[in-house]
Design a protein around this motif. Structure first.
Motif, PDB file in Angstrom:
ATOM      1  N   THR A 202      58.163  -5.264  -8.538  1.00 59.67           N
ATOM      2  CA  THR A 202      59.120  -6.322  -8.868  1.00 59.67           C
ATOM      3  C   THR A 202      59.875  -5.990 -10.144  1.00 59.67           C
ATOM      4  O   THR A 202      61.092  -6.196 -10.223  1.00 59.67           O
ATOM      5  CB  THR A 202      58.393  -7.673  -9.012  1.00 59.67           C
ATOM      6  OG1 THR A 202      57.733  -7.967  -7.779  1.00 59.67           O
ATOM      7  CG2 THR A 202      59.354  -8.784  -9.353  1.00 59.67           C
ATOM      8  N   VAL A 203      59.185  -5.466 -11.141  1.00 58.03           N
ATOM      9  CA  VAL A 203      59.833  -5.067 -12.394  1.00 58.03           C
ATOM     10  C   VAL A 203      60.875  -3.987 -12.118  1.00 58.03           C
ATOM     11  O   VAL A 203      62.016  -4.065 -12.598  1.00 58.03           O
ATOM     12  CB  VAL A 203      58.789  -4.580 -13.428  1.00 58.03           C
ATOM     13  CG1 VAL A 203      59.453  -3.863 -14.589  1.00 58.03           C
ATOM     14  CG2 VAL A 203      57.954  -5.751 -13.930  1.00 58.03           C
TER      15      VAL A 203
ATOM     16  N   SER B 218      63.896  -5.460 -10.260  1.00 55.98           N
ATOM     17  CA  SER B 218      64.709  -6.286 -11.152  1.00 55.98           C
ATOM     18  C   SER B 218      65.509  -5.431 -12.119  1.00 55.98           C
ATOM     19  O   SER B 218      66.680  -5.717 -12.390  1.00 55.98           O
ATOM     20  CB  SER B 218      63.819  -7.248 -11.937  1.00 55.98           C
ATOM     21  OG  SER B 218      63.186  -8.132 -11.062  1.00 55.98           O
TER      22      SER B 218
ATOM     23  N   THR C 277      69.562  -5.304 -12.249  1.00 62.67           N
ATOM     24  CA  THR C 277      70.267  -5.668 -13.477  1.00 62.67           C
ATOM     25  C   THR C 277      71.161  -4.525 -13.941  1.00 62.67           C
ATOM     26  O   THR C 277      72.305  -4.752 -14.344  1.00 62.67           O
ATOM     27  CB  THR C 277      69.272  -6.055 -14.579  1.00 62.67           C
ATOM     28  OG1 THR C 277      68.402  -7.073 -14.082  1.00 62.67           O
ATOM     29  CG2 THR C 277      69.973  -6.584 -15.806  1.00 62.67           C
TER      30      THR C 277
ATOM     31  N   ALA D  18      64.847  -9.264 -18.366  1.00 58.04           N
ATOM     32  CA  ALA D  18      64.829  -9.734 -16.981  1.00 58.04           C
ATOM     33  C   ALA D  18      63.677  -9.103 -16.204  1.00 58.04           C
ATOM     34  O   ALA D  18      62.988  -9.776 -15.424  1.00 58.04           O
ATOM     35  CB  ALA D  18      66.157  -9.430 -16.307  1.00 58.04           C
ATOM     36  N   ALA D  19      63.456  -7.817 -16.408  1.00 54.17           N
ATOM     37  CA  ALA D  19      62.387  -7.122 -15.691  1.00 54.17           C
ATOM     38  C   ALA D  19      61.011  -7.637 -16.118  1.00 54.17           C
ATOM     39  O   ALA D  19      60.123  -7.821 -15.278  1.00 54.17           O
ATOM     40  CB  ALA D  19      62.492  -5.617 -15.926  1.00 54.17           C
TER      41      ALA D  19
ATOM     42  N   ALA E 240      60.483 -11.030 -14.576  1.00 51.40           N
ATOM     43  CA  ALA E 240      60.194 -10.876 -13.150  1.00 51.40           C
ATOM     44  C   ALA E 240      58.745 -10.444 -12.920  1.00 51.40           C
ATOM     45  O   ALA E 240      58.082 -10.926 -12.000  1.00 51.40           O
ATOM     46  CB  ALA E 240      61.151  -9.865 -12.524  1.00 51.40           C
TER      47      ALA E 240
ATOM     48  N   LEU F 171      56.513 -13.476 -13.553  1.00 51.54           N
ATOM     49  CA  LEU F 171      56.623 -14.395 -12.419  1.00 51.54           C
ATOM     50  C   LEU F 171      55.904 -13.858 -11.186  1.00 51.54           C
ATOM     51  O   LEU F 171      55.299 -14.622 -10.436  1.00 51.54           O
ATOM     52  CB  LEU F 171      58.095 -14.673 -12.102  1.00 51.54           C
ATOM     53  CG  LEU F 171      58.838 -15.479 -13.154  1.00 51.54           C
ATOM     54  CD1 LEU F 171      60.314 -15.577 -12.797  1.00 51.54           C
ATOM     55  CD2 LEU F 171      58.227 -16.864 -13.308  1.00 51.54           C
ATOM     56  N   SER F 172      55.944 -12.560 -10.982  1.00 52.25           N
ATOM     57  CA  SER F 172      55.230 -11.959  -9.862  1.00 52.25           C
ATOM     58  C   SER F 172      53.720 -12.174  -9.993  1.00 52.25           C
ATOM     59  O   SER F 172      53.050 -12.543  -9.028  1.00 52.25           O
ATOM     60  CB  SER F 172      55.530 -10.462  -9.785  1.00 52.25           C
ATOM     61  OG  SER F 172      54.759  -9.849  -8.781  1.00 52.25           O
TER      62      SER F 172
END
Length: 67
Positions: A18-19, A22, A26, A44-45, A48, A51-52
């Motif tokens: 996910t990182v 993201s 971006t 942002a990464a 993310a 959040l994952s």
């Protein structure tokens, strides 16, 4: 203990993917590589990835539930 290790490994793999996704998304929004706001990409990464991990805690991981 093996269940915890398996869950942590699966959650970490999902978070790293996910990182990376993201960060790529971006970076892809910049017109040229020199215009990339690297602090924003990292922020942002990182968000993310967090959040994952939180999603994995709340919803579980299918690869760990079947075993």
């Amino acid at each position: 203990m093996d269940d915890i290790k398996r869950w942590l490994k699966a959650a970490a793999i999902r978070a790293v993917r996910t990182v990376a996704q993201s960060a790529l998304a971006t970076v892809g929004t910049a017109a040229v590589l020199g215009d990339v706001d690297w602090i924003m990409v990292a922020s942002a990464a990182t968000l993310a990835g967090i959040l994952s991990l939180l999603t994995s805690i709340v919803t579980g991981l299918p690869e760990c539930n079947n075993q």
